[in-house]
Design a protein around this motif. Structure first.
Motif, PDB file in Angstrom:
ATOM      1  N   LEU A 138     -74.018 -24.746 -97.346  1.00 49.99           N
ATOM      2  CA  LEU A 138     -72.817 -25.408 -97.888  1.00 49.99           C
ATOM      3  C   LEU A 138     -72.766 -26.882 -97.475  1.00 49.99           C
ATOM      4  O   LEU A 138     -71.973 -27.271 -96.605  1.00 49.99           O
ATOM      5  CB  LEU A 138     -71.550 -24.691 -97.363  1.00 49.99           C
ATOM      6  N   PRO A 139     -73.617 -27.719 -98.068  1.00 51.41           N
ATOM      7  CA  PRO A 139     -73.593 -29.128 -97.648  1.00 51.41           C
ATOM      8  C   PRO A 139     -72.288 -29.837 -98.028  1.00 51.41           C
ATOM      9  O   PRO A 139     -71.940 -30.828 -97.395  1.00 51.41           O
ATOM     10  CB  PRO A 139     -74.788 -29.744 -98.389  1.00 51.41           C
ATOM     11  N   GLY A 140     -71.588 -29.352 -99.061  1.00 47.36           N
ATOM     12  CA  GLY A 140     -70.338 -30.005 -99.439  1.00 47.36           C
ATOM     13  C   GLY A 140     -70.596 -31.275-100.240  1.00 47.36           C
ATOM     14  O   GLY A 140     -71.685 -31.865-100.167  1.00 47.36           O
ATOM     15  N   VAL A 141     -69.583 -31.717-100.978  1.00 46.07           N
ATOM     16  CA  VAL A 141     -69.789 -32.920-101.806  1.00 46.07           C
ATOM     17  C   VAL A 141     -70.078 -34.139-100.916  1.00 46.07           C
ATOM     18  O   VAL A 141     -70.734 -35.078-101.358  1.00 46.07           O
ATOM     19  CB  VAL A 141     -68.597 -33.214-102.754  1.00 46.07           C
ATOM     20  N   LEU A 142     -69.648 -34.079 -99.648  1.00 43.39           N
ATOM     21  CA  LEU A 142     -69.925 -35.217 -98.758  1.00 43.39           C
ATOM     22  C   LEU A 142     -71.373 -35.219 -98.277  1.00 43.39           C
ATOM     23  O   LEU A 142     -71.789 -36.098 -97.531  1.00 43.39           O
ATOM     24  CB  LEU A 142     -68.943 -35.239 -97.579  1.00 43.39           C
ATOM     25  N   MET A 228     -74.817 -25.750-106.920  1.00 35.03           N
ATOM     26  CA  MET A 228     -73.538 -25.507-107.601  1.00 35.03           C
ATOM     27  C   MET A 228     -72.525 -26.487-107.009  1.00 35.03           C
ATOM     28  O   MET A 228     -72.534 -26.723-105.794  1.00 35.03           O
ATOM     29  CB  MET A 228     -73.065 -24.069-107.378  1.00 35.03           C
ATOM     30  N   VAL A 229     -71.691 -27.067-107.867  1.00 34.35           N
ATOM     31  CA  VAL A 229     -70.631 -27.962-107.399  1.00 34.35           C
ATOM     32  C   VAL A 229     -69.293 -27.341-107.767  1.00 34.35           C
ATOM     33  O   VAL A 229     -69.081 -26.976-108.916  1.00 34.35           O
ATOM     34  CB  VAL A 229     -70.748 -29.366-108.046  1.00 34.35           C
ATOM     35  N   LEU A 230     -68.405 -27.205-106.791  1.00 32.49           N
ATOM     36  CA  LEU A 230     -67.059 -26.686-107.047  1.00 32.49           C
ATOM     37  C   LEU A 230     -66.090 -27.568-106.287  1.00 32.49           C
ATOM     38  O   LEU A 230     -66.131 -27.645-105.054  1.00 32.49           O
ATOM     39  CB  LEU A 230     -66.954 -25.230-106.551  1.00 32.49           C
ATOM     40  N   GLN A 231     -65.234 -28.284-107.013  1.00 35.31           N
ATOM     41  CA  GLN A 231     -64.347 -29.236-106.348  1.00 35.31           C
ATOM     42  C   GLN A 231     -62.948 -29.170-106.960  1.00 35.31           C
ATOM     43  O   GLN A 231     -62.780 -28.673-108.073  1.00 35.31           O
ATOM     44  CB  GLN A 231     -64.929 -30.649-106.446  1.00 35.31           C
ATOM     45  N   PRO A 232     -61.952 -29.647-106.227  1.00 34.34           N
ATOM     46  CA  PRO A 232     -60.595 -29.605-106.769  1.00 34.34           C
ATOM     47  C   PRO A 232     -60.516 -30.368-108.086  1.00 34.34           C
ATOM     48  O   PRO A 232     -61.119 -31.443-108.215  1.00 34.34           O
ATOM     49  CB  PRO A 232     -59.746 -30.288-105.690  1.00 34.34           C
ATOM     50  N   ASN A 234     -58.202 -32.096-109.395  1.00 30.22           N
ATOM     51  CA  ASN A 234     -57.590 -33.437-109.350  1.00 30.22           C
ATOM     52  C   ASN A 234     -58.351 -34.417-108.461  1.00 30.22           C
ATOM     53  O   ASN A 234     -57.915 -35.527-108.248  1.00 30.22           O
ATOM     54  CB  ASN A 234     -56.134 -33.340-108.870  1.00 30.22           C
ATOM     55  N   HIS A 235     -59.455 -33.947-107.865  1.00 29.28           N
ATOM     56  CA  HIS A 235     -60.214 -34.860-107.006  1.00 29.28           C
ATOM     57  C   HIS A 235     -61.702 -34.576-107.190  1.00 29.28           C
ATOM     58  O   HIS A 235     -62.348 -33.972-106.337  1.00 29.28           O
ATOM     59  CB  HIS A 235     -59.796 -34.697-105.544  1.00 29.28           C
ATOM     60  N   GLN A 236     -62.217 -35.029-108.333  1.00 32.86           N
ATOM     61  CA  GLN A 236     -63.620 -34.753-108.641  1.00 32.86           C
ATOM     62  C   GLN A 236     -64.456 -35.940-108.169  1.00 32.86           C
ATOM     63  O   GLN A 236     -64.518 -36.972-108.805  1.00 32.86           O
ATOM     64  CB  GLN A 236     -63.790 -34.492-110.143  1.00 32.86           C
ATOM     65  N   ALA A 237     -65.093 -35.755-107.013  1.00 31.98           N
ATOM     66  CA  ALA A 237     -65.842 -36.844-106.395  1.00 31.98           C
ATOM     67  C   ALA A 237     -67.235 -37.010-107.013  1.00 31.98           C
ATOM     68  O   ALA A 237     -67.863 -38.053-106.876  1.00 31.98           O
ATOM     69  CB  ALA A 237     -65.957 -36.592-104.895  1.00 31.98           C
ATOM     70  N   ILE A 238     -67.729 -35.952-107.642  1.00 35.38           N
ATOM     71  CA  ILE A 238     -69.075 -36.022-108.219  1.00 35.38           C
ATOM     72  C   ILE A 238     -68.952 -35.949-109.735  1.00 35.38           C
ATOM     73  O   ILE A 238     -68.273 -35.064-110.251  1.00 35.38           O
ATOM     74  CB  ILE A 238     -69.954 -34.849-107.720  1.00 35.38           C
TER      75      ILE A 238
END
Ligand SMILES: NC(=O)c1ccc[n+]([C@@H]2O[C@H](COP(=O)([O-])OP(=O)(O)OC[C@H]3O[C@@H](n4cnc5c(N)ncnc54)[C@H](OP(=O)(O)O)[C@@H]3O)[C@@H](O)[C@H]2O)c1
Length: 238
Positions: A138-142, A228-232, A234-238
């Motif tokens: 789980l590297p995360g979007v960061l 896989m990318v899963l993000q809020p 209202n806050h799509q960083a990618i």
């Protein structure tokens, strides 16, 4: 889709927000679950709740190679190679450079990067012998895109992403899949100690993150979900 019944699955960070929900979602599938974390009370409570035998639970600090190796030896003796390794352990130290310390950086690298390395060193060799397995991190979007205040965290997660991409190249002649899920803000205790204004009610829920991992565990055997990318919303960083 791959069936999970009878599969040997280790969830590292099972005492955390995402790891715990992942255990809850995977349990009804009939997989043999192994749990790893540091907080013994929380690990025992989860094992009781899910009726997971206590000898499938490992109080392990993943920054300590000897502890990881000892757990791996016991798991391999009982189950053979893991079918799925889920590394949901990690630490979030989010601070601007003025307050970020050398210790913060080392702790981030030790848990998020070296810990993941220790897990690979312990659990990958039997998978390689079988030429089969799935490793989810789980590297995360960061770990893919920068954010102010995330120098130490992003260093560890970009490093994790880079390490796994390199290992993936080594495994191309096997059926061992490396899958990375890049989560955006997910509502878990991870955020309890982070001094930053965030809207946790708008975050991805831990249960939805776990459901995504549950899907990844069953990914089609004819291919690989490498990312896989899963993000809020209202806050799509990618
Ligand atoms: N929440 C988010 O917004 C988010 C977004 C993207 C990626 N992620 C990543 O997702 C993963 C899980 O995060 P979470 O939100 O579930 O965090 P969490 O609720 O804070 O859980 C963290 C887990 O990591 C374990 N852990 C920490 N250090 C460890 C060590 N040295 N050895 C063994 N286990 C250790 C903790 O175990 P103990 O509690 O037993 O110490 C706990 O189970 C982390 O890698 C995180 O970076 C989270």
């Amino acid at each position: 889709m791959e069936k999970l019944s009878g599969k040997n699955i280790l969830i590292v960070g099972a005492t955390g927000g995402i790891g715990r929900e992942t255990a809850r979602i995977l349990k009804p599938s009939g997989a043999h679950l192994f749990l790893m974390g540091r907080k013994s009370d929380e690990l025992s409570a989860l094992a009781n709740e899910l009726r997971i035998p206590i000898h499938h639970c490992f109080i392990t600090d993943i920054t300590e190679p000897a502890q990881v190796d000892a757990a791996a030896t016991m798991i391999h003796a009982e189950a053979g190679a893991l079918d799925v390794l889920i590394n949901a352990a990690g630490v979030g130290i989010i601070k601007p450079m003025e307050t970020l310390t050398h210790e913060d950086l080392m702790q981030s690298l030790n848990i998020n990067l070296v810990g993941a390395f220790n897990l690979l060193k312990a659990f990958l060799p039997p998978m390689k012998e079988r030429k089969k397995g799935l490793i989810i991190n789980l590297p995360g979007v960061l770990g893919k895109t920068p954010m102010a205040g995330a120098a130490a965290y992003s260093a560890s997660k970009y490093g994790l992403n880079g390490m796994l991409k390199s290992v993936r190249e080594e495994l191309k002649r096997t059926d061992i899949r490396i899958t990375n899920i890049f989560l955006g803000g997910t509502d878990t205790p991870f955020w309890d100690t982070i001094d930053m204004r965030v809207q946790r009610d708008k975050f991805v829920s831990a249960e939805e993150a776990a459901r995504a991992i549950w899907y990844l565990c069953q990914q089609p055997s004819s291919g690989v979900v490498s990312e896989m990318v899963l993000q809020p919303f209202n806050h799509q960083a990618i």
